[in-house]
Design an enzyme around this catalytic site. Structure first.
Site, short mmCIF file in Angstrom:
data_model
loop_
_atom_site.label_atom_id
_atom_site.label_comp_id
_atom_site.label_asym_id
_atom_site.label_seq_id
_atom_site.Cartn_x
_atom_site.Cartn_y
_atom_site.Cartn_z
N ASP A 133 10.16 41.36 59.08
CA ASP A 133 10.88 42.01 57.96
C ASP A 133 9.78 42.15 56.72
OD1 ASP A 133 12.67 43.08 56.26
OD2 ASP A 133 13.32 41.23 55.36
N HIS A 140 11.33 46.70 44.09
CA HIS A 140 12.32 45.37 44.43
C HIS A 140 11.25 44.17 44.20
CE1 HIS A 140 14.75 42.26 46.40
NE2 HIS A 140 13.58 41.93 47.32
N GLU A 205 20.65 42.83 51.03
CA GLU A 205 19.28 43.63 50.71
C GLU A 205 19.61 44.84 51.41
OE1 GLU A 205 15.97 41.20 51.79
OE2 GLU A 205 16.35 40.31 49.61
N GLU A 207 17.93 47.86 53.34
CA GLU A 207 16.53 47.96 53.96
C GLU A 207 16.81 49.44 55.13
OE1 GLU A 207 14.04 44.88 54.98
OE2 GLU A 207 15.06 43.40 53.88
N ASP A 239 19.79 42.80 55.16
CA ASP A 239 19.17 41.48 55.26
C ASP A 239 20.09 40.47 54.29
OD1 ASP A 239 17.54 39.53 55.60
OD2 ASP A 239 15.85 40.02 54.29
N ARG A 243 20.62 33.21 48.48
CA ARG A 243 19.51 33.00 47.27
C ARG A 243 19.45 31.47 47.06
NH1 ARG A 243 17.17 37.41 48.52
NH2 ARG A 243 18.37 39.41 47.84
N GLN A 246 17.36 29.89 49.70
CA GLN A 246 16.12 30.46 49.76
C GLN A 246 15.41 29.91 48.67
OE1 GLN A 246 16.30 34.76 49.33
NE2 GLN A 246 14.16 35.10 49.32
N LYS A 259 17.83 33.53 55.57
CA LYS A 259 17.95 34.76 56.21
C LYS A 259 18.54 34.77 57.40
CE LYS A 259 15.68 36.78 52.68
NZ LYS A 259 15.80 38.09 51.92
N THR A 263 21.54 39.24 60.23
CA THR A 263 21.19 40.36 59.70
C THR A 263 21.65 41.61 60.50
OG1 THR A 263 18.55 39.35 59.70
CG2 THR A 263 18.88 41.72 59.56
N GLU A 376 18.87 41.47 41.76
CA GLU A 376 18.25 42.20 40.86
C GLU A 376 19.46 42.93 39.96
OE1 GLU A 376 15.47 45.13 42.88
OE2 GLU A 376 16.58 44.09 44.49
#
Ligand code: CA
Length: 434
Positions: A133, A140, A205, A207, A239, A243, A246, A259, A263, A376
């Site tokens: 990844d 971002h 996420e 992607e 993904d 948080r 993380q 993560k 996925t 975000e």
């Protein structure tokens, strides 16, 4: 760059009902995947409208070149087919485009070769040996950096080197697979020590995924001018990210259990051939940005190596009446091209193998409402989203579904889509709750 040919003709019509002007899979797309019809075993197929063409059933009708190209494609995965590169994909694409064009006698055998997609089970199209990844979404990286370092969001390496980490291939799942809310170690700001609990800050996420075709031998880097030949196709990738896990675990080695629980990937490989009309120049770097080192730079890649794709995130909840679009961004919001990612990945001699998977990193637009993650959109949970029915979201709740979409559009060409990358959040295991 992949040439344009008669398979891109926007006036080409198909005999398959509903295929013409289908938002994702008109006859100009023809993406590869693995599917199982009701009661049947997995097999290679091509999406056409709301149907799937059974490549096993038609291979003898496609001519010797396409039949030879399809010989290594099995229900186990398309790795050996992808390993052959562009010539094999192109042979099948041309033969299938002819077969599905209006007026072709194959229409009389529709019942034997087509399956309604709604009744089929889709599988991952290849066995993923390795998954990497990247972090190439400039907006971002800037927005997330700002949450931690308002004055200096991008670290000094960002514009010199494509940042990435090795992800987990075993938990890459196909679209439609529910994601169980992970539990893990987390350290709350007001608590002196970590505890182990279900994630309260579950996020997605948006992607783009890059499927690797031929790949390289260990010790033999892929020069940037050859990198595009190693791209077998593209897909959408979610993904899924916890948080809270993380934030506690990521220093000093980067993401791990935050993560690796899941996925998600859209099931169809959208080929470079299908995307040929939608290549775009890489947006020019501001004059104040550093010029990349020579191994990352190729003029023709800068002129045509980006993709003009419109990317969308949609939210469905248990109580929302209609899906809610959370954001839209564009694949040109990436700071590095796919060729630059491949050249960088192999620059130390690391080998990429057929069916390996690269994620680009979260793709957000420059505006706050174009963000590809809740981290975000809600500024780390500080500004919850208000949904039309009065609900709010800081992060995802059980029962929420995230769906990613991508569309390639250009005047004079048929619009093609990627199909959906969707998944519902499931409650955590009860053992963890007690
Ligand atoms: Ca990511």
């Amino acid at each position: 760059m992949t040439p344009l040919d008669e398979t891109h003709d926007p006036d080409r019509k198909s005999w398959v009902p509903g295929a013409d002007a289908h938002p994702h899979f008109p006859i100009q797309n023809l993406p590869f995947g693995i599917f199982a019809p009701p009661g049947g075993i997995p097999r290679p197929g091509i999406a056409i409208g709301d149907h799937i063409l059974d490549l096993r059933a038609v291979r003898h009708a496609l001519g010797p070149q396409a039949e030879r190209a399809l010989a290594p494609a099995t229900g186990e995965g398309l790795n050996d087919f992808l390993a052959q590169g562009a010539a094999a994909r192109r042979a099948v694409r041309h033969a299938v485009a002819t077969l599905l064009t209006r007026g072709n006698p194959a229409e009389h055998h529709a019942a034997q070769i087509l399956h309604p997609a709604a009744g089929c089970t889709l599988h991952l199209p290849a066995t993923i040996g390795d998954y990497t990844d990247f972090y190439a979404g400039l907006h971002h990286a800037t927005a997330v950096g700002k949450l931690f370092r308002p004055d200096n969001p991008l670290l000094p390496n960002y514009k010199h080197i494509p940042i990435g980490y090795h992800g987990r291939a075993s938990s890459v799942v196909v679209s439609g697979t529910p994601v169980r809310r992970p539990a893990g170690q987390q350290k709350r700001p007001d608590s002196p020590a970590p505890d182990f609990a279900p994630s309260q800050r579950l996020d997605y996420e948006l992607e783009l995924a890059i499927w690797i075709g031929p790949g390289n031998e260990l010790g033999h880097p892929i020069p940037i001018e050859e990198a595009a030949a190693h791209i077998a196709g593209y897909a959408l990738l979610n993904d899924w990210s916890a948080r809270d896990l993380q934030a506690w675990e990521y220093q000093p080695l980067g993401p791990f259990l935050a993560k690796s629980f899941a996925t998600a990937l859209s099931p169809w490989i959208i080929t470079p051939e299908a995307l040929a009309p939608f290549h775009a120049p890489q947006p020019p770097r501001p004059a104040s940005d550093p010029h990349p080192l020579p191994y990352l730079w190729n003029d023709s890649d800068q002129q045509t190596g980006a993709l003009a794709l419109r990317l969308q995130t949609w939210l469905r909840t248990k109580t929302l009446e209609n899906p809610l679009q959370l954001a839209e961004s564009h694949a040109t919001d990436l700071y590095w091209t796919p060729a630059q990612l491949i050249a960088h990945h192999t620059s130390n001699g690391c080998n990429l193998r057929p069916g390996d998977l690269l994620g680009t990193g979260t793709i957000s637009g420059p505006a706050p409402n174009q963000a590809g993650s809740l981290l975000e959109l809600t500024q780390g949970g500080k500004n919850p989203l208000s949904l039309p029915n009065g609900e709010t979201r800081r992060f995802l709740e059980d029962g929420d579904e995230i769906a990613l979409l991508a569309f390639a559009e250009r005047a004079g060409f048929a619009t093609i889509g990627f199909g959906e990358c969707a998944g519902v959040v499931e409650a955590p295991q009860e053992r963890v709750l007690s």
